[in-house]
Design an enzyme around this catalytic site. Structure first.
Site: not given
Ligand code: GLA
Length: 354
Positions: A32, A114-115, A117-118, A164, A213
């Protein structure tokens, strides 16, 4: 329920409330921020938020999960406290004219942190939606998603993409959001009734702000720059061929991003054709690419994904930012209970989320 929580804590009725689900990404990982296509959906777990005006000069923020209320000044410092996401969303709300004065906020969430799952997008989107409602203003979901992403960038220090926040602001259960991350053009695709996208927590907690990340994102940007491209998911044929000339780390990251984007397109085609075996095959290939080229899985997660397939899933993969968190598996509904039991027996540390 959140209205009652607010009333019990602040001895007043809230002026507005809102909710936002967590999300699970079915396929399209770490693209993304590379101009790629992604395919998340929401899960039942959600964050509920109630807001109202505060009667002093600072915000008052209560979390049912932390069981405490804290005060945050308007020009608060961000230092890793749980309330940073909410304070950040309040700051964005003020910047965009939704609030002028200090607020009270009560938050309750069933999205595990921390899973992968946003949980954070779910809280910031829910707060911003509640603030819009409080202000009596209609704010487009895309704007809520953008402001929410800015909270991560400006206050939390995570250079995340927009998947997310878009998923959480727009998608609904039983629908996947096919999202073009370079244009934000999107469409909702109905998920089949006879398959379930099962979300299983590995038991390994990850944190996006640990730096890995940002490191991956930087490696992707370096690879795109070396290829003379704007983004790794939008390469011309010459640039695709030149991936093999890149130094090893950039080569692997570019291979993942380029191939993952194509897998998402193939997966969407399979979904629309009702071909879940083909969809599952793309999930499997996505996991292998995350394992070998993007190098964000762990041996424990690889083993869980492998077992998920052996116990009858059509396909399975780690989901989210990586280095732990959840897997998602496409499981025929008629074997779901058997599959859950087999996974629980093989991996007692895992937890079925949705
Ligand atoms: C996290 C970030 C997203 C995306 C994912 C990996 O959730 O918030 O923007 O990059 O990692 O796909």
């Amino acid at each position: 329920m959140i209205d009652e929580t607010y009333a019990a804590i602040f001895a007043a009725a809230p002026t507005a409330s809102a909710m936002a689900h967590g999300r699970v990404n079915l396929i399209g990982e770490h693209i993304d921020y590379n101009g790629g296509m992604v395919l998340p959906t929401t899960i039942g777990n959600a964050t509920h938020v109630a807001v109202g005006p505060s009667d002093d000069s600072s915000h008052a923020i209560y979390s049912a999960q932390y069981g405490e209320a804290v005060r945050r000044g308007i020009d608060t410092a961000f230092d890793g406290h749980w309330s940073d996401y909410i304070a950040g969303a309040l700051a964005k709300g003020a910047e965009n004219g939704l609030i002028k004065n200090p607020m009270r906020v009560a938050v309750d969430s069933s999205v595990p942190g921390g899973a992968g799952l946003s949980s954070s997008a779910s809280v910031t989107v829910a707060v911003l939606k509640a603030l819009a409602e409080h202000a009596g203003q209609h704010v487009a979901d895309v704007d809520i998603a953008r402001w929410s992403q800015q909270v991560e960038h400006e206050y939390i220090g995570v250079p995340c993409g927009i998947m997310d926040q878009m998923a959480v602001a727009i998608a609904s259960e039983k629908q996947a959001l096919a999202l073009e991350t370079d244009t934000l053009a999107h469409t909702l695709i109905t998920l089949p009734d006879d398959h379930h996208f099962a979300v299983l927590h590995s038991g390994i907690i990850r944190k996006l702000d640990e730096g890995r990340y940002a490191e991956r994102r930087q490696e992707c940007e370096d690879a795109a720059a070396a290829l003379g491209a704007d983004s790794l998911c939008q390469l011309n044929e010459a640039q695709v061929a030149a991936i093999e000339c890149l130094p090893e780390v950039q080569r692997k990251r570019a291979r993942h991003a380029h191939s993952e984007h194509r897998r998402v397109l193939a997966a969407i085609g399979a979904l629309c054709a009702g071909d879940m075996a083909a969809f599952g095959a793309q999930m499997d290939a996505s996991h292998i690419s995350m394992r070998d080229d993007f190098e964000i899985t762990t041996p424990e997660i690889d083993a869980i994904v492998e077992a998920a397939r052996q116990h009858g899933a059509m396909g399975a993969r780690m989901t989210g930012g990586g280095f732990g968190g959840c897997i998602v598996a496409c499981v025929p509904v008629d074997i779901l209970e058997k599959w859950k039991a087999a996974m629980a027996q093989d991996f007692p540390a895992t937890r079925y989320i949705a």
